[in-house]
Structure formats: C-alpha cells, structure tokens
Design a protein around this motif. Sequence first.
Motif, PDB file in Angstrom:
ATOM      1  N   PRO A 107       0.839  -1.201   0.000  1.00 10.49           N
ATOM      2  CA  PRO A 107       0.000   0.000   0.000  1.00 10.49           C
ATOM      3  C   PRO A 107       0.877   1.256   0.000  1.00 10.49           C
ATOM      4  O   PRO A 107       2.032   1.226   0.433  1.00 10.49           O
ATOM      5  CB  PRO A 107      -0.798  -0.113   1.307  1.00 10.49           C
ATOM      6  N   ASP A 108       0.309   2.361  -0.465  1.00  9.45           N
ATOM      7  CA  ASP A 108       1.052   3.624  -0.589  1.00  9.45           C
ATOM      8  C   ASP A 108       1.819   4.001   0.675  1.00  9.45           C
ATOM      9  O   ASP A 108       2.966   4.401   0.602  1.00  9.45           O
ATOM     10  CB  ASP A 108       0.103   4.779  -0.932  1.00  9.45           C
ATOM     11  N   ASN A 109       1.172   3.895   1.830  1.00 13.54           N
ATOM     12  CA  ASN A 109       1.790   4.370   3.067  1.00 13.54           C
ATOM     13  C   ASN A 109       2.829   3.410   3.647  1.00 13.54           C
ATOM     14  O   ASN A 109       3.355   3.652   4.723  1.00 13.54           O
ATOM     15  CB  ASN A 109       0.712   4.678   4.111  1.00 13.54           C
ATOM     16  N   GLU A 110       3.147   2.319   2.948  1.00 16.04           N
ATOM     17  CA  GLU A 110       4.126   1.370   3.455  1.00 16.04           C
ATOM     18  C   GLU A 110       5.325   1.210   2.526  1.00 16.04           C
ATOM     19  O   GLU A 110       6.175   0.351   2.737  1.00 16.04           O
ATOM     20  CB  GLU A 110       3.460   0.006   3.697  1.00 16.04           C
ATOM     21  N   SER A 111       5.400   2.034   1.477  1.00 17.76           N
ATOM     22  CA  SER A 111       6.504   1.883   0.534  1.00 17.76           C
ATOM     23  C   SER A 111       7.831   2.274   1.175  1.00 17.76           C
ATOM     24  O   SER A 111       7.902   3.156   2.021  1.00 17.76           O
ATOM     25  CB  SER A 111       6.251   2.704  -0.730  1.00 17.76           C
ATOM     26  N   ASP A 112       8.881   1.563   0.792  1.00 17.22           N
ATOM     27  CA  ASP A 112      10.227   1.799   1.303  1.00 17.22           C
ATOM     28  C   ASP A 112      11.202   1.210   0.295  1.00 17.22           C
ATOM     29  O   ASP A 112      11.461   0.009   0.292  1.00 17.22           O
ATOM     30  CB  ASP A 112      10.395   1.142   2.678  1.00 17.22           C
ATOM     31  N   LEU A 113      11.707   2.064  -0.586  1.00 16.95           N
ATOM     32  CA  LEU A 113      12.542   1.599  -1.685  1.00 16.95           C
ATOM     33  C   LEU A 113      13.796   0.881  -1.192  1.00 16.95           C
ATOM     34  O   LEU A 113      14.267  -0.051  -1.830  1.00 16.95           O
ATOM     35  CB  LEU A 113      12.910   2.775  -2.588  1.00 16.95           C
ATOM     36  N   LYS A 114      14.324   1.300  -0.030  1.00 16.13           N
ATOM     37  CA  LYS A 114      15.535   0.666   0.510  1.00 16.13           C
ATOM     38  C   LYS A 114      15.329  -0.823   0.761  1.00 16.13           C
ATOM     39  O   LYS A 114      16.261  -1.605   0.668  1.00 16.13           O
ATOM     40  CB  LYS A 114      15.977   1.350   1.806  1.00 16.13           C
ATOM     41  N   THR A 122       2.715   3.235  -8.081  1.00 12.04           N
ATOM     42  CA  THR A 122       3.837   3.685  -8.911  1.00 12.04           C
ATOM     43  C   THR A 122       3.664   3.134 -10.330  1.00 12.04           C
ATOM     44  O   THR A 122       3.013   2.102 -10.524  1.00 12.04           O
ATOM     45  CB  THR A 122       5.194   3.200  -8.356  1.00 12.04           C
ATOM     46  N   PRO A 123       4.258   3.799 -11.317  1.00 10.57           N
ATOM     47  CA  PRO A 123       4.139   3.307 -12.697  1.00 10.57           C
ATOM     48  C   PRO A 123       4.646   1.871 -12.860  1.00 10.57           C
ATOM     49  O   PRO A 123       4.026   1.074 -13.568  1.00 10.57           O
ATOM     50  CB  PRO A 123       4.994   4.291 -13.504  1.00 10.57           C
ATOM     51  N   ILE A 124       5.753   1.533 -12.198  1.00 15.00           N
ATOM     52  CA  ILE A 124       6.285   0.166 -12.335  1.00 15.00           C
ATOM     53  C   ILE A 124       5.293  -0.844 -11.772  1.00 15.00           C
ATOM     54  O   ILE A 124       4.978  -1.843 -12.419  1.00 15.00           O
ATOM     55  CB  ILE A 124       7.670   0.040 -11.653  1.00 15.00           C
ATOM     56  N   ALA A 125       4.790  -0.587 -10.574  1.00 16.18           N
ATOM     57  CA  ALA A 125       3.839  -1.525  -9.965  1.00 16.18           C
ATOM     58  C   ALA A 125       2.576  -1.654 -10.811  1.00 16.18           C
ATOM     59  O   ALA A 125       2.080  -2.763 -11.033  1.00 16.18           O
ATOM     60  CB  ALA A 125       3.491  -1.077  -8.548  1.00 16.18           C
TER      61      ALA A 125
END
Length: 156
Positions: A107-114, A122-125
């Motif tokens: 979900p949006d509020n849990e994203s963490d690229l690291k 996101t476009p990729i997802a």
Amino acid sequence: MANYVTQEGFDRMKTELEQLETIERPKITQQIAEARDKGDLSENAEYDAAKEAQGMLEMRISKIKNILAEAKIIDETNLDTSKVSMLTTVTLMNLDTKKEQKFTLVPDNESDLKTGKISVSTPIAKGLLNKKIGETAEIVLPNGNKLSFEILNITI
C-alpha cells in the motif's frame, strides 16, 4: 475510500499514534507554556516555533487517525501468487540491463525503496499488476522512458 494496509503497517501506525499522543503532545504543550512564560508573545520566536510544531503534530495525529479509521487490513493468507498483486514479491529480469530485480508491492503508506517495497500506485507496480510468470511487462515512466521486465517469479 478504504486504506489498504498490512497488519504490520497497521500496528506501526497505532504505535506511532500512541507515541505522538502520549509523549510528543505533552512535550509541545510544555514548550508552549515555557515560551509563554517568557513574556511578550508578539516577538517570541520560541512561542511561534512551538505553536507551529503543535499544528504539525496535530495534523499528523489527525492523518493517522483517519487512516486507521478507514483501514482495511489485507489478509496475506488469501493472496494469489499466480499473478502479481498487492503484497506479492515479484522477481523480474530487466530486459534492457539483463539484471534481476525484486520488488514487493505494498500500500502507498508502506513503501520503502531501501527494502524493495514499492507502492502499488507507482508506474512500475501498475505495469506489473496482474501479470503472470513468463509474461513481459512494458512500462512507460513519467519521463517517457520505457522499461521492459520479464516476470521470473511471484511469491508472498
């Protein structure tokens, strides 16, 4: 509109809310009281800063309360790994660079690229959603560049 969250994300937000309400809020109230005791409020930078911090804190508390009130916890035990969906981890081959990449859609509020967690918005997802193992995802990024990924594996 429902806010989809994992149990882990829900628990983390509840903990943050408790911290903000029981520790941070009293701290700012104390700072405001101390600044007020220093006299003329019209030229008191400490008072202004404390009031601004209080406003930011109250906005954060309100935002978390709203998210929690509308939260729908995603049941990870019912996830379908035959296609890419929320909370699945997908292993990809970047067909341009020939490098493997691994992402978990969250979900949006849990994203963490690291940690490899990307938001489902996101476009990729978005380009990966509902794809199956062996399929190719053609993704156009906001800057106009195109990426091609082959889906190698889907897990939870």
